[in-house]
Design a protein around this motif. Structure first.
Motif, short mmCIF file in Angstrom:
data_model
loop_
_atom_site.label_atom_id
_atom_site.label_comp_id
_atom_site.label_asym_id
_atom_site.label_seq_id
_atom_site.Cartn_x
_atom_site.Cartn_y
_atom_site.Cartn_z
N MET A 77 14.91 -6.61 104.11
CA MET A 77 14.56 -5.94 102.94
C MET A 77 13.08 -6.85 102.51
N ALA A 78 12.91 -8.11 102.65
CA ALA A 78 11.91 -8.80 101.98
C ALA A 78 10.55 -8.44 102.70
N ASP A 79 10.71 -8.04 103.99
CA ASP A 79 9.30 -7.64 104.47
C ASP A 79 8.93 -6.03 104.25
N ILE A 80 10.00 -5.28 103.96
CA ILE A 80 9.66 -3.97 103.46
C ILE A 80 9.08 -4.15 101.78
N CYS A 81 9.68 -4.90 101.02
CA CYS A 81 9.23 -4.83 99.76
C CYS A 81 7.77 -5.51 99.70
N VAL A 82 7.47 -6.45 100.66
CA VAL A 82 6.14 -7.01 100.60
C VAL A 82 5.09 -5.95 100.97
N LYS A 83 5.53 -5.10 102.06
CA LYS A 83 4.68 -4.24 102.50
C LYS A 83 4.71 -2.98 101.69
N TYR A 84 5.42 -2.64 101.00
CA TYR A 84 5.75 -1.17 100.32
C TYR A 84 6.12 -1.77 98.57
N CYS A 85 5.13 -1.71 98.01
CA CYS A 85 5.22 -2.02 96.48
C CYS A 85 6.05 -0.85 95.86
N MET A 86 6.33 0.15 96.19
CA MET A 86 7.08 1.21 95.75
C MET A 86 8.52 1.25 95.91
N VAL A 87 9.01 0.31 96.86
CA VAL A 87 10.47 0.50 97.38
C VAL A 87 11.13 -0.38 96.66
N HIS A 88 12.36 0.15 96.21
CA HIS A 88 13.51 -0.36 95.47
C HIS A 88 14.83 -0.37 96.13
N PHE A 89 15.43 -1.51 96.52
CA PHE A 89 16.70 -1.22 97.12
C PHE A 89 17.92 -1.29 96.17
N LEU A 90 18.92 -0.49 96.42
CA LEU A 90 20.04 -0.28 95.65
C LEU A 90 21.15 -0.66 96.46
N ILE A 91 22.11 -1.69 96.26
CA ILE A 91 22.87 -1.96 97.24
C ILE A 91 24.14 -2.04 96.61
N GLY A 92 25.22 -1.11 97.12
CA GLY A 92 26.29 -0.96 96.56
C GLY A 92 27.49 -1.65 97.40
N GLY A 93 28.61 -2.06 96.60
CA GLY A 93 29.48 -2.74 97.61
C GLY A 93 29.47 -4.14 97.49
N ASP A 94 30.80 -4.84 97.89
CA ASP A 94 31.15 -6.25 97.64
C ASP A 94 31.37 -7.01 98.83
N GLY A 95 31.24 -8.21 99.00
CA GLY A 95 31.85 -8.93 100.17
C GLY A 95 31.19 -10.27 100.34
N PRO A 96 31.66 -10.93 101.74
CA PRO A 96 31.01 -12.34 101.73
C PRO A 96 29.57 -12.63 101.80
N LYS A 97 28.95 -11.47 102.16
CA LYS A 97 27.38 -11.71 102.10
C LYS A 97 26.69 -11.52 101.15
N ARG A 98 27.42 -11.31 99.91
CA ARG A 98 26.82 -10.94 98.62
C ARG A 98 26.09 -12.30 98.13
N GLY A 99 26.61 -13.49 98.44
CA GLY A 99 26.01 -14.64 97.85
C GLY A 99 24.74 -14.64 98.73
N LEU A 100 24.64 -14.53 99.86
CA LEU A 100 23.54 -14.78 100.55
C LEU A 100 22.28 -13.90 100.15
N LEU A 101 22.83 -12.77 99.80
CA LEU A 101 21.88 -11.65 99.17
C LEU A 101 21.11 -12.10 98.14
N GLU A 102 22.17 -12.50 97.07
CA GLU A 102 21.36 -12.90 95.83
C GLU A 102 20.73 -14.23 96.00
N GLU A 103 20.99 -15.11 96.98
CA GLU A 103 20.20 -16.14 97.19
C GLU A 103 18.57 -15.94 97.61
N VAL A 104 18.70 -15.00 98.63
CA VAL A 104 17.55 -14.50 99.20
C VAL A 104 16.69 -13.82 98.16
#
Length: 216
Positions: free
Chosen positions: A1-28
């Motif tokens: 996601m980070a690479d895409i966001c850097v390369k494409y300024c018009m891209v936004h990510f909407l991430i639905g759902g919950d789970g053990p990886k959410r903390g990692l996503l929030e940290e990134v």
């Protein structure tokens, strides 16, 4: 996601759902200052899914294993172009022009996502309404019933395979645990055959269904 966001300024990510990886996503997201580009929606009610999907243009599925992915059908039905890993039964779910199939690796997913973004920018994707109409026709109850009947008909016409032939077929799928299950079931059936031979079992008769008389 980070690479895409850097390369494409018009891209936004909407991430639905919950789970053990959410903390990692929030940290990134926090570390890379992408709070305004990546939105974590958390757990969603099924009634909310449609409203979330219609906010986007591309649906990204990163499954490592999948028998049948209902999520990509729902996304395509909402008019989104789908980018998904080529695993399990996913390649058979949608027509080729409605999905970008990738290998389950980061570089391949990046390539597929970039192809979808490029096609989106140049107007090469299928119109959302057309996409919805096609998916709706593919997965109507009549269509599903017809295809299911064809599968059962083709199976009944196949010749019976020996256990060795079946195991060789399963080996080509690389699902080795399934080989153990099939072998165990075969041994159980042999024991049951020894305990209760099939010739001692009453076979249910097949009765021809009589046509009902029309009563007025």
């Amino acid at each position: 996601m980070a690479d895409i966001c850097v390369k494409y300024c018009m891209v936004h990510f909407l991430i639905g759902g919950d789970g053990p990886k959410r903390g990692l996503l929030e940290e990134v997201r926090t570390t890379l200052n992408l709070e305004d580009r990546i939105e974590l929606l958390g757990s969603l009610e099924h009634s909310q899914v449609r409203d979330v999907l219609t906010q986007g243009h591309i649906f990204l599925n990163t499954s490592l294993t999948e028998a049948y992915c209902m999520a990509i059908v729902e996304a395509a039905s909402c008019g989104l172009q789908v980018v998904s890993t080529r695993v399990g039964g996913i390649p058979e779910v949608l027509p080729p022009d409605l999905i970008y199939l990738t290998e389950p690796t980061v570089p391949s997913l990046m390539e597929g996502l970039e192809r979808a973004l490029d096609d989106l920018r140049h107007g090469k994707i299928v119109d959302p309404f057309v996409c919805h109409t096609r998916v709706s026709s593919l997965y109507s109850w009549q269509n599903v019933t017809h295809r299911t009947e064809k599968v059962y008909t083709s199976v009944t016409k196949e010749s019976s395979k020996s256990l060795g032939q079946q195991l060789r077929s399963y080996m080509r799928s690389n699902v080795l645990p399934f080989l153990l299950v099939v072998s165990l079931m075969y041994l159980i059936l042999q024991v049951l055959e020894w305990l209760v031979p099939r010739e001692d079992i009453d076979i249910a008769r097949t009765y021809r269904k009589k046509p009902r008389k029309l009563q007025i």
